[in-house]
Design a protein around this motif. Structure first.
Motif, short mmCIF file in Angstrom:
data_model
loop_
_atom_site.label_atom_id
_atom_site.label_comp_id
_atom_site.label_asym_id
_atom_site.label_seq_id
_atom_site.Cartn_x
_atom_site.Cartn_y
_atom_site.Cartn_z
N CYS A 247 0.92 -56.36 4.37
CA CYS A 247 0.68 -55.22 3.22
C CYS A 247 1.82 -56.02 2.20
O CYS A 247 2.71 -56.70 2.32
N LEU A 248 1.56 -55.30 0.89
CA LEU A 248 2.36 -55.87 -0.32
C LEU A 248 1.92 -57.30 -0.37
O LEU A 248 2.76 -58.02 -1.00
N GLN A 249 0.84 -57.72 -0.14
CA GLN A 249 0.29 -59.19 -0.15
C GLN A 249 -0.36 -59.56 -1.52
O GLN A 249 -0.04 -60.68 -1.86
N GLY A 250 -1.21 -58.70 -1.94
CA GLY A 250 -1.85 -59.29 -2.98
C GLY A 250 -2.33 -57.88 -3.79
O GLY A 250 -2.05 -56.54 -3.65
N LEU A 251 -2.86 -58.34 -5.19
CA LEU A 251 -3.23 -57.36 -6.04
C LEU A 251 -4.60 -56.52 -5.87
O LEU A 251 -4.76 -55.17 -5.90
N LEU A 252 -5.21 -57.27 -5.09
CA LEU A 252 -6.54 -56.71 -4.56
C LEU A 252 -6.33 -55.61 -3.45
O LEU A 252 -6.94 -54.47 -3.48
N GLU A 253 -5.43 -56.08 -2.60
CA GLU A 253 -4.81 -55.16 -1.61
C GLU A 253 -4.60 -53.72 -2.35
O GLU A 253 -4.84 -52.77 -2.08
N ARG A 254 -3.58 -53.92 -3.25
CA ARG A 254 -3.03 -52.85 -4.07
C ARG A 254 -4.03 -51.98 -4.72
O ARG A 254 -4.14 -50.74 -4.75
N GLU A 255 -5.13 -52.49 -5.24
CA GLU A 255 -6.14 -51.92 -6.00
C GLU A 255 -7.27 -51.10 -4.79
O GLU A 255 -7.56 -49.78 -5.14
N LEU A 256 -7.22 -51.80 -3.71
CA LEU A 256 -8.19 -51.17 -2.69
C LEU A 256 -7.46 -49.97 -2.29
O LEU A 256 -7.99 -48.93 -1.81
N THR A 257 -6.17 -50.10 -1.71
CA THR A 257 -5.58 -49.06 -1.54
C THR A 257 -5.33 -47.67 -2.33
O THR A 257 -5.56 -46.50 -1.94
N GLU A 258 -5.15 -47.96 -3.70
CA GLU A 258 -4.95 -47.00 -4.71
C GLU A 258 -6.42 -46.15 -4.79
O GLU A 258 -6.56 -45.09 -4.96
N ARG A 259 -7.55 -47.07 -4.53
CA ARG A 259 -9.03 -46.65 -4.66
C ARG A 259 -9.17 -45.57 -3.80
O ARG A 259 -9.65 -44.58 -3.62
N ARG A 260 -8.79 -45.99 -2.65
CA ARG A 260 -9.02 -45.02 -1.20
C ARG A 260 -8.02 -44.17 -0.87
O ARG A 260 -8.48 -43.01 -0.43
N HIS A 261 -6.84 -44.40 -1.35
CA HIS A 261 -5.81 -43.44 -0.79
C HIS A 261 -5.04 -42.57 -2.01
O HIS A 261 -4.16 -41.72 -1.82
N GLY A 262 -5.17 -43.17 -3.26
CA GLY A 262 -4.60 -42.57 -4.20
C GLY A 262 -2.95 -43.00 -4.46
O GLY A 262 -2.59 -42.37 -5.29
N VAL A 263 -2.59 -43.87 -3.53
CA VAL A 263 -1.14 -44.14 -3.45
C VAL A 263 -0.94 -45.92 -3.44
O VAL A 263 -1.99 -46.34 -2.92
N THR A 264 0.11 -46.23 -3.86
CA THR A 264 0.50 -47.77 -3.70
C THR A 264 0.30 -47.92 -2.24
O THR A 264 0.60 -47.10 -1.50
N PRO A 265 0.25 -49.38 -1.70
CA PRO A 265 0.55 -49.46 -0.41
C PRO A 265 2.02 -49.14 0.34
O PRO A 265 2.01 -48.67 1.38
#
Ligand SMILES: [Zn+2]
Length: 493
Positions: A242-260
């Motif tokens: 985790c905290l690996q890439g911007l896409l991961e951050r975007e997908l996590t925010e989209r699904r969970h509403g918070v940062t990784p």
């Protein structure tokens, strides 16, 4: 049984830190070091003089260790047309997903990768493999087989089957998402727990069970919480990409509403001894806030270890911002190779120089800080004060590098010279828990030429299999075009 190594340079441990020992002797009895220093007056059963031009280090600890065939050679250079072709398409996920290799072939892949780690002077590893070639993640049986391969070679492993609830996919419109099959995730965690029991039942100190969920964006919140629960109940380490890439951050925010990072906090994972590979995207990242707003302190306060993989980061165009800042904030930094070649020496050298660029000063991340990460930092992440250091009472895990080739250049400080001019390919001997692994540059009982051929054959299959996963179903030669066109034999002279 007492064994002694003598070497021109030894990185010993004394007064709570590494020390350079000239013309040193290291003696171990069974799996434990009993002497590190000058002349040892006692009797030894086995004696090896490695010569004046040898540097002995604590065995290297690789906590994001590639246990797979190379994929970076295929996927680290493509542009926006080809890169989506390296992911699963939705169609492949829904209708056609399959294992590229049979279980026996997977076992060969693991064997090949573990041999590579040993040849590069790594003594302790926590594996990472690309799940892209499997129909889901890592089956339980694949890991029990890998544990046997690992024991055969003699490395110290921290193992578990990787599990996930979803897979990163490329959408027909060029977008990216994660496709879920939540029951597969629950099944994966059950197998991971089963593997913890299996590892414990072996009673082998070289096989340690850990929890290895894949990537944060591929896990449901439920599975993250349950992972944290199991980790606490079983006192098991968790490593989560985790905290690996911007896409991961975007997908996590989209699904969970918070940062990784907030998701880790919310699911209780920060309360465990968590290992985070890469750790690149914190608030210091220029596309986040570009300045520290407390993320590093959060990681440090919770005792999270960042598994820094400088060579992989560099090759995918990323950089840790910055090694010195994380270290000063109190974040435990350890190292991983993550991709081929598993050469932590080249990795450390890359990291040292990337840090100069990021921080704008030559002393941003000196060689000694990187060597500490590769040894003491890894040991700290594992909760093993008896690893990563050469002093009496510690485990006899050590590696010798030869530095007598004229291409190694003139020698100044042995550690600094080695990192600047050398490579992990110079490893000639290694020992894990007092037992030889690497001997005279080879691994007893392993036919390297034969293994090389078998790996090349499997790689060809792996490469061809990308075609079925590509949204556009392009063939492998289109997805992976050559650097230059092939020579034209029919051309007139
Ligand atoms: Zn990784």
């Amino acid at each position: 049984m007492r064994t002694r190594w003598r070497a021109g340079h030894v990185l010993a441990h004394q007064h709570g830190g590494h020390r350079l020992l000239r013309d040193g002797e290291i003696v171990w009895e069974d799996d434990t070091l009993v002497h590190v220093g000058g002349h040892y007056p006692g009797h030894v059963d086995e004696d090896r003089d490695l010569g004046a031009d040898t540097l002995v280090l604590p065995g290297l600890i690789d906590l994001d260790a590639l246990t797979d065939i190379d994929h970076l050679v295929l996927d680290s250079w493509a542009g926006p047309d080809l890169a989506p072709g390296h992911q699963w398409s939705l169609d492949y996920f829904t209708h056609r997903r399959r294992d590229v290799f049979t279980p026996a072939e997977r076992r060969t892949v693991r064997h090949y990768a573990l041999v590579q780690l040993a040849l590069h002077g790594i003594t302790t590893y926590m594996p990472i493999a690309s799940e892209i070639h499997s129909s889901w993640a890592e089956p339980y049986e694949e890991l029990t087989a890998m544990a046997e391969e690992s024991r055969g070679i003699g490395l110290r492993g921290y193992l578990g089957p990787a599990y996930r609830s979803g897979v990163n996919i490329a959408l027909p419109d060029g977008g990216r998402d994660v496709a879920f099959d939540e029951e597969r995730g629950r099944e994966g965690l059950r197998d991971a727990v089963r593997f913890l029991d299996h590892a414990a039942s072996l009673g082998d100190p070289l096989v340690n069970g850990v929890l290895l969920p894949c990537r944060i964006e591929t896990l449901t919140e439920e599975l993250l919480r349950e992972t944290a629960d199991v980790a606490r109940r079983r006192d098991a380490l968790v490593r989560l990409h985790c905290l690996q890439g911007l896409l991961e951050r975007e997908l996590t925010e989209r699904r969970h509403g918070v940062t990784p990072l907030r998701l880790l906090e919310r699911t209780g994972l920060l309360g465990t001894r968590l290992l985070v590979p890469h750790g690149l995207v914190t608030d210091r990242h220029p596309r986040v806030h570009g300045e520290d707003r407390g993320d590093l302190d959060t990681l440090a306060r919770h005792g999270v270890s960042v598994v820094h993989c400088p060579q992989t980061s560099l090759r995918y165009g990323e950089v840790l911002r910055s090694f010195g800042s994380y270290r000063r904030a109190g974040v435990n930094l350890c190292l991983g190779t993550d991709s081929f070649p598993p050469d932590l020496v080249r990795g450390m050298d890359a990291g040292i120089h990337l840090a100069k660029i990021v921080d704008g000063r030559h002393d941003a991340a000196p060689a000694e800080h990187y060597v500490e990460a590769a040894t003491l930092g890894g040991a700290r992440a594992l909760g093993r004060p008896d690893l990563g250091r050469l002093e009496p009472g510690a485990q006899a895990d050590l590696v010798a590098f030869r530095t007598d080739d004229i291409r190694d250049g003139v020698q100044d400080d042995p550690v600094r010279t080695f990192l600047l001019n050398g490579t992990a390919r110079q490893a000639t001997h290694s020992v894990v828990a007092g037992r030889p692994v690497l001997v005279d540059g080879g691994i007893p009982g392993v036919d390297l030429a034969d293994l090389r051929q078998r790996a090349q054959h499997l790689f060809a299959r792996m490469r061809a299999a990308y075609s079925a996963r590509d949204t556009l179903r392009r063939d492998a030669d289109t997805l992976f075009p050559p650097t230059f066109p092939p020579f034209d034999h029919d051309a007139p002279h």
